[in-house]
Design a protein around this motif. Structure first.
Motif, short mmCIF file in Angstrom:
data_model
loop_
_atom_site.label_atom_id
_atom_site.label_comp_id
_atom_site.label_asym_id
_atom_site.label_seq_id
_atom_site.Cartn_x
_atom_site.Cartn_y
_atom_site.Cartn_z
N PHE A 239 0.86 -1.18 0.00
CA PHE A 239 0.00 0.00 0.00
C PHE A 239 0.91 1.23 0.00
N ILE A 240 0.62 2.18 -0.88
CA ILE A 240 1.40 3.44 -0.93
C ILE A 240 0.44 4.61 -0.79
N ASN A 241 0.77 5.50 0.12
CA ASN A 241 0.02 6.76 0.28
C ASN A 241 0.77 7.85 -0.49
N HIS A 242 0.12 8.42 -1.50
CA HIS A 242 0.76 9.44 -2.33
C HIS A 242 0.45 10.86 -1.85
N GLY A 243 -0.37 10.97 -0.83
CA GLY A 243 -0.77 12.30 -0.39
C GLY A 243 -1.83 12.88 -1.31
N TYR A 244 -2.36 14.02 -0.91
CA TYR A 244 -3.37 14.73 -1.71
C TYR A 244 -4.58 13.85 -2.03
N GLY A 245 -4.84 12.87 -1.16
CA GLY A 245 -6.02 12.02 -1.29
C GLY A 245 -5.80 10.74 -2.06
N TYR A 246 -4.61 10.53 -2.66
CA TYR A 246 -4.37 9.37 -3.52
C TYR A 246 -3.64 8.25 -2.77
N GLN A 247 -4.10 6.99 -3.05
CA GLN A 247 -3.43 5.79 -2.55
C GLN A 247 -3.42 4.75 -3.68
N THR A 248 -2.43 3.86 -3.65
CA THR A 248 -2.40 2.75 -4.62
C THR A 248 -2.09 1.45 -3.89
N ARG A 249 -2.56 0.34 -4.51
CA ARG A 249 -2.32 -0.99 -3.94
C ARG A 249 -1.80 -1.89 -5.04
N TYR A 250 -0.82 -2.74 -4.68
CA TYR A 250 -0.17 -3.66 -5.62
C TYR A 250 -0.23 -5.05 -4.98
N ALA A 251 -1.05 -5.96 -5.56
CA ALA A 251 -1.33 -7.24 -4.88
C ALA A 251 -0.84 -8.43 -5.70
N HIS A 252 -0.74 -9.59 -4.96
CA HIS A 252 -0.34 -10.90 -5.51
C HIS A 252 1.12 -10.90 -5.98
N LEU A 253 1.95 -10.09 -5.34
CA LEU A 253 3.36 -9.98 -5.72
C LEU A 253 4.12 -11.27 -5.37
N HIS A 254 5.12 -11.55 -6.18
CA HIS A 254 6.02 -12.65 -5.85
C HIS A 254 6.86 -12.28 -4.64
N GLU A 255 7.34 -11.03 -4.65
CA GLU A 255 8.07 -10.48 -3.51
C GLU A 255 8.11 -8.96 -3.65
N PHE A 256 8.42 -8.29 -2.56
CA PHE A 256 8.60 -6.84 -2.62
C PHE A 256 9.96 -6.50 -2.03
N ASN A 257 10.52 -5.38 -2.48
CA ASN A 257 11.86 -4.99 -2.01
C ASN A 257 11.87 -3.63 -1.34
N ILE A 258 10.76 -3.27 -0.73
CA ILE A 258 10.69 -2.03 0.06
C ILE A 258 10.11 -2.36 1.43
N MET A 259 10.20 -1.40 2.33
CA MET A 259 9.74 -1.64 3.70
C MET A 259 8.66 -0.64 4.06
N ASN A 260 7.88 -0.99 5.06
CA ASN A 260 6.84 -0.10 5.57
C ASN A 260 7.48 1.21 6.05
N GLY A 261 6.91 2.35 5.64
CA GLY A 261 7.44 3.65 6.04
C GLY A 261 8.46 4.23 5.07
N GLU A 262 8.87 3.44 4.08
CA GLU A 262 9.90 3.91 3.13
C GLU A 262 9.28 4.87 2.10
N SER A 263 10.04 5.89 1.73
CA SER A 263 9.62 6.81 0.68
C SER A 263 10.01 6.25 -0.68
N VAL A 264 9.12 6.39 -1.65
CA VAL A 264 9.39 5.88 -3.00
C VAL A 264 9.14 6.98 -4.02
N LYS A 265 9.75 6.82 -5.20
CA LYS A 265 9.60 7.76 -6.30
C LYS A 265 8.89 7.07 -7.45
#
Length: 326
Positions: A239-265
């Motif tokens: 789950f990513i919170n983009h601010g300004y009311g926007y969020q996105t979800r990415y499901a059924h992943l084989h694996e993820f390489n980020i951590m909770n609380g990390e900032s992404v671009k």
């Protein structure tokens, strides 16, 4: 030696020297002085009438030059006004329209600068052409005021643009799977979908992208990871919170390489396509939420696609297929 005058004396029958009396001498001297004075006045009158004194000539020349300079300044002031008017027009009708900002009110742009009272010291100097000087001073002050307001407007536009840039960077604006890696769109956004397996209305609040296991998944906008864990239904999900009311979800992943609380671009690889959770084949289930309400993600893909590709994606997303998640 003074010239001696003589006269003939009939009584003595001799030439005798004329002896000037004091009275005659006085009148002779007085007459000379009067004639000299009158001639001097005449010479002065002729000179003043036909010739200008050197000092006065210089002053007049300087005065003419000053008038010429003031005229040139007035012309340049008019040109500066035209440039300022162009800046104001672009500000109100282009920049602020693009940024969805209110224009500067005319009451602020056209506000006065204090009237003639500010220039009383000039008006009291008995100038030859006070209107030229006064109008120029008023024009310069008005121009300074307009430029000051315009500079403040640009400061505001800069702040708005900075904030808008953050919004644009945060807005989900690309596909989470590269078109080159994409096999097909298996299921589109449908809040009233009839599920062929569950045999009931079961909303599909995202889009399913089919791709090989291990295909990179990209963050679609700048934001902060609010969750990255394994779910019974979503499998490995981010789950990513983009601010300004926007969020996105990415499901059924084989694996993820980020951590909770990390900032992404935007464009950063955050995980890989998989087949985890309630999934019937390798795919990515992608959702976009605005103010906690699911919206169709396909509305955000046009940045990556030309018009023809975009229309094709829309057509594919509308086709009924067997769902890959349930």
């Amino acid at each position: 030696m003074a010239k001696i005058r003589y006269y003939y004396n009939t009584e003595t029958c001799k030439y005798e020297a004329i002896k000037a009396t004091k009275k005659a001498l006085f009148f002779n001297v007085l007459g000379f002085i009067i004639i000299s004075f009158v001639m001097s006045l005449g010479i002065i009158y002729v000179y003043r009438t036909n010739f200008t004194p050197l000092k006065e000539s210089r002053l007049r020349a300087e005065n003419d030059k000053l008038k010429l300079d003031w005229g040139i300044l007035k012309e340049q002031l008019g040109t500066a006004y035209q440039h300022v008017d162009e800046l104001q027009f672009k500000d109100d009708h282009i920049y602020r329209v693009i940024l969805d900002a209110e224009p500067i009110p005319s009451t602020i742009r056209e506000g006065g600068t204090g009237g003639h009272i500010r220039y009383e010291n000039l008006m009291d100097q008995n100038l030859e052409d006070p209107s030229l000087i006064l109008n120029t001073y008023e024009g310069v002050d008005d121009l300074k005021k307009k430029l000051y307001i315009q500079s403040k407007s640009y400061d505001e536009i800069s702040s708005i643009l900075t904030e808008k840039a953050k919004i644009w960077a945060s807005r989900p604006a690309i596909q989470p799977v590269n078109n080159k890696e994409l096999k097909r769109i298996a299921g589109g956004f449908n809040p009233r979908r009839f599920h062929p397996i569950l045999k009931k209305i079961h909303p599909h609040e995202g889009i399913d992208f089919t791709a090989n296991i291990g295909t990179p998944v990209y963050a679609t906008g700048d934001g902060t990871v609010t969750a990255a864990y394994r779910s019974a239904t979503y499998g490995n999900v981010i789950f990513i919170n983009h601010g300004y009311g926007y969020q996105t979800r990415y499901a059924h992943l084989h694996e993820f390489n980020i951590m909770n609380g990390e900032s992404v671009k935007r464009g950063q690889v955050i995980g890989y396509v998989g087949n985890t959770g309630r999934s019937q084949g390798p795919h990515l289930h992608y959702e976009v939420l605005y103010k906690y309400k699911a919206i169709d993600p396909i509305n955000f893909f046009q940045r990556d696609l030309d018009n023809e590709e975009y229309e094709k994606v829309i057509e594919l997303s509308k086709k009924e297929t067997i769902p890959l998640d349930y």
